[in-house]
Design an enzyme around this catalytic site. Sequence first.
Site, PDB file in Angstrom:
ATOM      1  N   GLU A  32       0.191   4.006  -7.834  1.00 11.57           N
ATOM      2  CA  GLU A  32       0.361   4.440  -9.230  1.00 11.57           C
ATOM      3  C   GLU A  32      -0.940   4.316 -10.021  1.00 11.57           C
ATOM      4  O   GLU A  32      -1.026   4.813 -11.141  1.00 11.57           O
ATOM      5  CB  GLU A  32       1.492   3.640  -9.899  1.00 11.57           C
ATOM      6  CG  GLU A  32       1.179   2.189 -10.272  1.00 11.57           C
ATOM      7  CD  GLU A  32       1.142   1.219  -9.081  1.00 11.57           C
ATOM      8  OE1 GLU A  32       1.201   1.662  -7.923  1.00 11.57           O
ATOM      9  OE2 GLU A  32       1.017   0.005  -9.335  1.00 11.57           O
ATOM     10  N   HIS A  61      -1.563  -0.007  -4.580  1.00 10.61           N
ATOM     11  CA  HIS A  61      -0.947   0.487  -5.823  1.00 10.61           C
ATOM     12  C   HIS A  61      -1.173   1.995  -5.992  1.00 10.61           C
ATOM     13  O   HIS A  61      -2.115   2.399  -6.666  1.00 10.61           O
ATOM     14  CB  HIS A  61      -1.546  -0.261  -7.022  1.00 10.61           C
ATOM     15  CG  HIS A  61      -1.090  -1.673  -7.128  1.00 10.61           C
ATOM     16  ND1 HIS A  61      -0.134  -2.091  -8.032  1.00 10.61           N
ATOM     17  CD2 HIS A  61      -1.439  -2.766  -6.424  1.00 10.61           C
ATOM     18  CE1 HIS A  61       0.080  -3.387  -7.880  1.00 10.61           C
ATOM     19  NE2 HIS A  61      -0.709  -3.828  -6.924  1.00 10.61           N
ATOM     20  N   CYS A  76       3.365  -3.193  -3.207  1.00  8.38           N
ATOM     21  CA  CYS A  76       2.795  -4.534  -3.300  1.00  8.38           C
ATOM     22  C   CYS A  76       3.903  -5.593  -3.411  1.00  8.38           C
ATOM     23  O   CYS A  76       4.587  -5.825  -2.423  1.00  8.38           O
ATOM     24  CB  CYS A  76       1.777  -4.602  -4.428  1.00  8.38           C
ATOM     25  SG  CYS A  76       0.558  -5.880  -4.124  1.00  8.38           S
TER      26      CYS A  76
HETATM   27  N1  GLN Z   1       0.492 -11.423  -4.920  1.00  4.23           N
HETATM   28  C1  GLN Z   1       1.723 -10.849  -5.391  1.00  4.23           C
HETATM   29  C2  GLN Z   1       2.914 -11.489  -4.674  1.00  4.23           C
HETATM   30  O1  GLN Z   1       2.753 -12.195  -3.732  1.00  4.23           O
HETATM   31  C3  GLN Z   1       1.737  -9.343  -5.199  1.00  4.23           C
HETATM   32  C4  GLN Z   1       0.611  -8.727  -5.985  1.00  4.23           C
HETATM   33  C5  GLN Z   1       0.883  -7.345  -6.498  1.00  4.23           C
HETATM   34  O2  GLN Z   1       2.027  -6.885  -6.553  1.00  4.23           O
HETATM   35  N2  GLN Z   1      -0.149  -6.682  -6.941  1.00  4.23           N
HETATM   36  O3  GLN Z   1       4.025 -11.286  -5.059  1.00  4.23           O
END
Ligand code: GLN
Length: 190
Positions: free
Chosen positions: A170, A168, A79
């Site tokens: 994890e 995610h 992410c």
């Molecule tokens: N929206 C976050 C970003 O732009 C990422 C979200 C996440 O890691 N769950 O950095």
Amino acid sequence: MRPVIGILALQGDFEAHKRAVDQAGGNPVEVRTKADLDAVDGLIIPGGESTTMLKMLADEDLFEPIRKFGQVKPIFGTCAGAILLAKEVLNPAQDSLQLMDLTVERNAYGRQIDSRIVSLECDGKPLEAVFIRAPVIRKAGGDSHVLVSYNGDPVLVEQGRHMAATFHPELAGEGAIHRRFIEKVSASRK
Ligand code: GLN
């Protein structure tokens, strides 16, 4: 010997990655300094807020060391971590480590659908993917290899020694993705 998997622990959900790495057969270690980084075989950059993480990487003088680390050792970005690994970041544009040939658009699923759990497949096996204010990978170029897609967009990509997931791993699933990363780390130690 269990490969030592560093987990960048400046911000975000690094605790859940520690458990996942442990269950998947790696030795998880929190990384907060250059000395911590020097002691690990591979690195996970967790989810969180990529802008905040970038700022903290600069404050801790870790940006350049991690970029150099990634030129020889595996990194798995999830992410926000995937955003940091990308070559190009949109919405808005921001600095990144540029270690994978990805163009990533932040928060691309919109406000209404902040987070969701989706049933996908990886290597013919079911995969529960948790998306939280996820980015969309608009382009996976070079020799990158898309392992899992959702709605036609790549959500798990491998390129050379690195991996990036917009979800995610994890938080759900039975550890296959962490095992895959740990295998890559073991292979790169040889
Ligand atoms: N929206 C976050 C970003 O732009 C990422 C979200 C996440 O890691 N769950 O950095």
